[in-house]
Design a protein around this motif. Structure first.
Motif, PDB file in Angstrom:
ATOM      1  N   SER A   1       5.790  -1.542   5.202  1.00  0.00           N
ATOM      2  CA  SER A   1       5.257  -1.939   3.902  1.00  0.00           C
ATOM      3  C   SER A   1       6.367  -2.017   2.861  1.00  0.00           C
ATOM      4  O   SER A   1       6.450  -2.978   2.079  1.00  0.00           O
ATOM      5  CB  SER A   1       4.183  -0.942   3.462  1.00  0.00           C
ATOM      6  OG  SER A   1       3.730  -1.226   2.156  1.00  0.00           O
TER       7      SER A   1
ATOM      8  N   GLN B   1       7.806  -5.594   1.257  1.00  0.00           N
ATOM      9  CA  GLN B   1       7.731  -5.761  -0.193  1.00  0.00           C
ATOM     10  C   GLN B   1       9.113  -6.065  -0.769  1.00  0.00           C
ATOM     11  O   GLN B   1       9.272  -6.947  -1.618  1.00  0.00           O
ATOM     12  CB  GLN B   1       7.160  -4.497  -0.826  1.00  0.00           C
ATOM     13  CG  GLN B   1       6.988  -4.579  -2.336  1.00  0.00           C
ATOM     14  CD  GLN B   1       6.360  -3.310  -2.909  1.00  0.00           C
ATOM     15  OE1 GLN B   1       6.092  -2.355  -2.195  1.00  0.00           O
ATOM     16  NE2 GLN B   1       6.136  -3.306  -4.202  1.00  0.00           N
TER      17      GLN B   1
ATOM     18  N   GLN C   1       4.009   5.757   2.274  1.00  0.00           N
ATOM     19  CA  GLN C   1       4.246   4.340   2.558  1.00  0.00           C
ATOM     20  C   GLN C   1       5.069   4.193   3.831  1.00  0.00           C
ATOM     21  O   GLN C   1       6.085   4.850   4.003  1.00  0.00           O
ATOM     22  CB  GLN C   1       4.984   3.682   1.391  1.00  0.00           C
ATOM     23  CG  GLN C   1       5.223   2.183   1.554  1.00  0.00           C
ATOM     24  CD  GLN C   1       6.024   1.603   0.402  1.00  0.00           C
ATOM     25  OE1 GLN C   1       6.937   2.245  -0.108  1.00  0.00           O
ATOM     26  NE2 GLN C   1       5.677   0.389  -0.011  1.00  0.00           N
TER      27      GLN C   1
END
Length: 234
Positions: A77, A81, A73
């Motif tokens: 990202s 989030q 990841q």
């Protein structure tokens, strides 16, 4: 030679008195996608110059080991989030992570499992530029030839491509290298009305492509190929 990327990232904490996060990396309105493109372009240029950025490879490994991202990841990202898609907060978290990494002790740095087979930076070893370097248009034409934009910028978005170009150009500039050809290419885009005055290639080509980001990027790459062919014929 260009400084390590984290030097630029940490300028966002230096309190220059200008508007928040206003420096080369976050020029204009802060945007995560453009910043990701910028870092990719800057690092690609650093590699093309033969300098590389082992510190950033170490940072990539550490940010996962520190639990800030999941395996595979990206920081963008994870932080988007975490902060409910608040891009300014995500960028702050990125800068804070860079600061935390730089504050690690030499022993802690040495104990990390370096991602991509990297190793701790060794300031005593002089960094030298490669004898040859690539102009930005060479890189764009390579993208066109390979045909897989995702290999370079990870997501076919015009803002990410624009960031990539900005990062590559800044790296060349900080290395003391001038890319006059790309300046001529930009003027040619305007002189031929492909990009109207007062517009960027991003908004002009995205409008022409009816909102299709990948098609807009390919339009830029095709223009680059046309410009290079015309220049070679002269």
């Amino acid at each position: 030679m260009p400084p390590p990327l984290l030097d630029l990232v940490l300028q966002a904490r230096s309190g220059t008195g200008r508007r928040e996060l206003d420096f080369e990396l976050f020029e204009g309105q802060p945007g995560v996608s453009r910043t990701v493109g910028f870092t990719a372009g800057y690092l690609d240029c650093s590699g093309d110059l033969g300098v590389g950025d082992r510190e950033h490879s170490a940072f990539d490994g550490w940010i996962q080991e520190a639990g800030k991202t999941l395996p595979g990841q990206g920081w963008w990202s994870a932080f988007l989030q975490k902060f409910d898609s608040d891009e300014r907060q995500a960028l702050r978290a990125y800068v804070d992570a860079a600061s935390e990494f730089r504050a690690l002790s030499p022993a802690a740095l040495a104990s990390l499992t370096w991602r991509y087979g990297g190793s701790p930076p060794e300031p005593a070893i002089p960094r030298t530029l490669a004898a040859t370097s690539r102009a930005l248009l060479d890189v764009l034409l390579e993208m066109r030839r390979v045909g897989r934009i995702l290999m370079y910028i990870g997501d076919a978005r015009v803002e990410r491509m624009a960031g990539y170009i900005d990062g590559y150009r800044l790296c060349l500039s900080l290395a003391g290298l001038k890319d006059e050809e790309y300046l001529r290419f930009e003027r040619w885009l305007q002189d031929t009305s492909r990009v109207p005055l007062g517009h960027t290639w991003e908004d002009a080509f995205l409008q022409a492509a009816h909102g299709d980001h990948e098609a807009a990027i390919h339009r830029l790459l095709d223009c680059g190929a046309e410009f290079r062919a015309l220049s070679s014929a002269c």
